[in-house]
Design an enzyme around this catalytic site. Structure first.
Site, PDB file in Angstrom:
ATOM      1  N   THR A  76       0.789  -1.207   0.225  1.00 43.04           N
ATOM      2  CA  THR A  76       0.032   0.053  -0.041  1.00 43.04           C
ATOM      3  C   THR A  76       0.777   1.293   0.031  1.00 43.04           C
ATOM      4  OG1 THR A  76      -1.728  -1.150   1.315  1.00 43.04           O
ATOM      5  CG2 THR A  76      -1.886   1.150   1.075  1.00 43.04           C
ATOM      6  N   ASN A 162      -5.403 -10.035  -7.771  1.00 43.05           N
ATOM      7  CA  ASN A 162      -5.433 -10.623  -6.388  1.00 43.05           C
ATOM      8  C   ASN A 162      -6.809 -11.245  -6.250  1.00 43.05           C
ATOM      9  OD1 ASN A 162      -6.103  -7.448  -6.716  1.00 43.05           O
ATOM     10  ND2 ASN A 162      -7.076  -8.023  -4.410  1.00 43.05           N
ATOM     11  N   GLN A 190       1.008  -9.694  -6.037  1.00 43.94           N
ATOM     12  CA  GLN A 190       0.710 -11.168  -6.139  1.00 43.94           C
ATOM     13  C   GLN A 190       1.589 -11.859  -6.765  1.00 43.94           C
ATOM     14  OE1 GLN A 190      -1.639 -12.690  -4.269  1.00 43.94           O
ATOM     15  NE2 GLN A 190      -2.705 -10.830  -3.466  1.00 43.94           N
ATOM     16  N   SER A 210       5.406  -6.918  -1.354  1.00 43.79           N
ATOM     17  CA  SER A 210       4.937  -6.915   0.170  1.00 43.79           C
ATOM     18  C   SER A 210       5.205  -8.213   0.776  1.00 43.79           C
ATOM     19  CB  SER A 210       3.520  -6.829   0.267  1.00 43.79           C
ATOM     20  OG  SER A 210       2.967  -6.933   1.574  1.00 43.79           O
ATOM     21  N   GLY A 211       6.056  -8.301   1.990  1.00 43.52           N
ATOM     22  CA  GLY A 211       6.591  -9.323   2.434  1.00 43.52           C
ATOM     23  C   GLY A 211       5.345 -10.340   2.951  1.00 43.52           C
ATOM     24  N   HIS A 212       4.138  -9.801   3.651  1.00 43.34           N
ATOM     25  CA  HIS A 212       3.272 -10.961   4.070  1.00 43.34           C
ATOM     26  C   HIS A 212       2.501 -11.649   2.854  1.00 43.34           C
ATOM     27  CE1 HIS A 212      -0.954  -9.001   3.586  1.00 43.34           C
ATOM     28  NE2 HIS A 212      -0.221  -7.710   3.581  1.00 43.34           N
ATOM     29  N   THR A 251      13.182   5.488  10.699  1.00 47.35           N
ATOM     30  CA  THR A 251      13.975   4.435  11.096  1.00 47.35           C
ATOM     31  C   THR A 251      13.530   3.053  10.543  1.00 47.35           C
ATOM     32  OG1 THR A 251      14.674   5.670  13.024  1.00 47.35           O
ATOM     33  CG2 THR A 251      14.968   3.331  13.065  1.00 47.35           C
ATOM     34  N   CYS A 337     -18.069  -7.128   2.228  1.00 53.14           N
ATOM     35  CA  CYS A 337     -18.879  -6.533   3.248  1.00 53.14           C
ATOM     36  C   CYS A 337     -18.574  -4.848   3.166  1.00 53.14           C
ATOM     37  CB  CYS A 337     -18.532  -6.869   4.666  1.00 53.14           C
ATOM     38  SG  CYS A 337     -19.671  -8.184   5.299  1.00 53.14           S
TER      39      CYS A 337
HETATM   40  C1  LIG Z   1      -2.271  -7.359  -0.705  1.00 53.67           C
HETATM   41  C2  LIG Z   1      -2.024  -6.453  -1.533  1.00 53.67           C
HETATM   42  C3  LIG Z   1      -1.936  -5.132  -1.477  1.00 53.67           C
HETATM   43  C4  LIG Z   1      -1.669  -4.520  -0.218  1.00 53.67           C
HETATM   44  O1  LIG Z   1      -0.357  -4.655   0.263  1.00 53.67           O
HETATM   45  P1  LIG Z   1      -0.063  -4.640   1.882  1.00 53.67           P
HETATM   46  O2  LIG Z   1       1.398  -4.952   2.043  1.00 53.67           O
HETATM   47  O3  LIG Z   1      -0.916  -5.270   2.581  1.00 53.67           O
HETATM   48  O4  LIG Z   1      -0.277  -3.126   1.930  1.00 53.67           O
HETATM   49  C5  LIG Z   1      -1.751  -4.393  -2.670  1.00 53.67           C
HETATM   50  N1  LIG Z   1      -2.037  -4.725  -3.833  1.00 53.67           N
HETATM   51  C6  LIG Z   1      -2.292  -5.933  -4.070  1.00 53.67           C
HETATM   52  C7  LIG Z   1      -2.499  -6.766  -5.213  1.00 53.67           C
HETATM   53  C8  LIG Z   1      -2.396  -6.857  -3.018  1.00 53.67           C
HETATM   54  O5  LIG Z   1      -2.770  -8.194  -3.175  1.00 53.67           O
END
Ligand SMILES: *Cc1c(COP(=O)(O)O)cnc(C)c1O
Length: 413
Positions: A76, A162, A190, A210-212, A251, A337
């Site tokens: 994001t 996504n 993704q 993104s890491g997660h 930081t 939702c």
């Molecule tokens: C999950 C996702 C995001 C947001 O990523 P965050 O690291 O959670 O901020 C943005 N774009 C896509 C396509 C995503 O799947």
């Protein structure tokens, strides 16, 4: 092996952290806790070394140079820095002028983290074209070419979607942008870590990850910013200590960054075998469900899709009831939702999927720890639930009898 319930099939929403990643992170909480900005003592140097290693690991995953990686809090933030930062840098007219500040091209089925920054820029005097995909959900070079204007300054299109997993023509769109001297950003959240990526041969100028979403920790990500041919510049959104080449002051999240680096290295090593394994599981899951149930539809292009994700619509069932009947499977539905009501997914609507089918769709996304047993369980559970729900549906009965229910003239109350 006994199944552990509930099972997780929502890896497009977030992934569990790989235990190897957690292990790599641990020393940086308590032992090597220094601030990488402390240039004058050993604690700072050790932290800086760890960050530098992670920078190389992330760069390698996408074929970049380590100097081109800016660490952020996730996709994001990366999207915001890229889209707004490039718009402000390359704008054609100053803020407050009557002239259009610049034209931006994106897609109408992008993630909110792209759409909302674009909407913000529209309010500030930029003009945005929201391309619409065909029913296969894919954005092509031709579509972008058709929308180009003299004053286009930025194109932002995701690499893979996504919700439906469709893969856009990123290298071709990037080539077009380079030919025209337009900055090209891609939200690759993704895609990266799952599919081979090379920012140079793929012609990308700015890339968010993104890491997660790749078995790393939450709250950490990166933005790739091209330094050569062309050298991309951005107006920073956050000001302060000037970290990360001034693009992202604050930081550094050293533990998170170390985790992201470790996740990147593992993903690169295991990408090919993982992709193959998950594709087989996805084909089994999708194939059996669509074979055992009639009136189903797989959303998005049949081939040009991420290998671990499927999005299926089920005629004559209600999505929420189906989710309730499959409570042991964590997955996403095609409804979002909002405060008061259930809205059909704007991504599915964007493909031309009707409201009913959008409401009755499921997104299943497999991951590093998905097993064959889990896939077999999900097939059985979903097929049984759909059959049960349809037994209660008079519309489904009529459909089976060959009555075209779209042609019925309902009696007014
Ligand atoms: C999950 C996702 C995001 C947001 O990523 P965050 O690291 O959670 O901020 C943005 N774009 C896509 C396509 C995503 O799947």
């Amino acid at each position: 092996m006994t199944l552990k319930l509930p099972m997780y099939m929502d890896n497009a929403a977030t992934t569990p952290c790989d235990p190897r990643v957690v292990e790599a992170m641990l020393p940086y909480f308590t032992e090597t806790f220094g601030n990488p900005g402390s240039r004058n003592h050993a604690f700072g140097w050790a932290a800086e070394e760890a960050v530098d290693k992670a920078r190389r690991q992330v760069a390698k995953l996408i074929g970049a140079d380590r100097k081109e990686i800016i660490f952020t809090s996730g996709s994001t933030e990366s999207n915001n820095i890229a889209i707004k930062g490039a718009a402000y840098m390359y704008q054609n007219a100053p803020a407050g002028s009557d002239k259009c500040r610049g034209h931006i091209i994106t897609g109408n089925i992008e993630h909110k983290a792209v759409l909302d920054p674009c909407k913000r820029l529209e309010k500030e005097g930029f003009e945005v074209t929201y391309l619409e995909p065909g029913p296969d959900g894919i954005f092509t070079r031709e579509m972008v070419e058709g929308a180009l204007r003299e004053d286009t300054i930025l194109v932002t299109l995701m690499w893979a979607n996504n919700e439906i997993g469709t893969i856009n023509e990123v290298p071709q769109i990037g080539e077009l942008c380079h030919d025209k001297g337009i900055i090209f950003h891609t939200d690759a959240t993704q895609w990266v870590g799952k599919m081979p990526t090379d920012v140079n041969t793929d012609n990308v100028d700015l890339l968010s990850l993104s890491g997660h979403k790749m078995y790393g920790p939450k709250g950490v990500g990166a933005l790739y910013v091209r330094r050569r041919r062309p050298r991309v510049r951005l107006v920073p959104l956050t000001e302060g200590g000037g970290q990360e080449r001034g693009y992202r002051s604050g930081t550094l999240n050293v533990t998170g960054i170390v985790g992201l680096g470790a996740a990147a290295e593992i993903s690169l090593q295991e990408m090919d075998s993982e992709r193959e394994r998950l594709l087989k599981l996805r084909e089994r899951l999708e194939g059996e469900i669509t074979k055992q149930l009639d009136t189903t539809q797989v959303n998005g292009h049949a081939q040009k899709r991420l290998p671990h994700l499927t999005n299926i619509s089920f005629g004559f069932v209600e999505g929420e009831s189906l989710m309730m009947a499959c409570k042991d499977i964590a997955m996403s539905s095609g409804s979002a939702c909002t405060s008061a009501s259930l809205e059909p997914s704007y991504v599915l609507k964007g493909l031309g999927v009707g409201d009913d089918l959008a409401h009755s769709s499921l997104r299943l996304s497999l991951g590093r720890w998905t097993t064959e047993e889990e896939v077999e369980y999900a097939i059985g559970n979903i097929v049984e639930a759909v059959n049960k729900l349809r037994q209660l549906s008079p519309l489904y009965d009529m459909h089976k009898e060959g009555i075209d229910i779209t042609k019925i003239e309902w009696q007014a109350h």
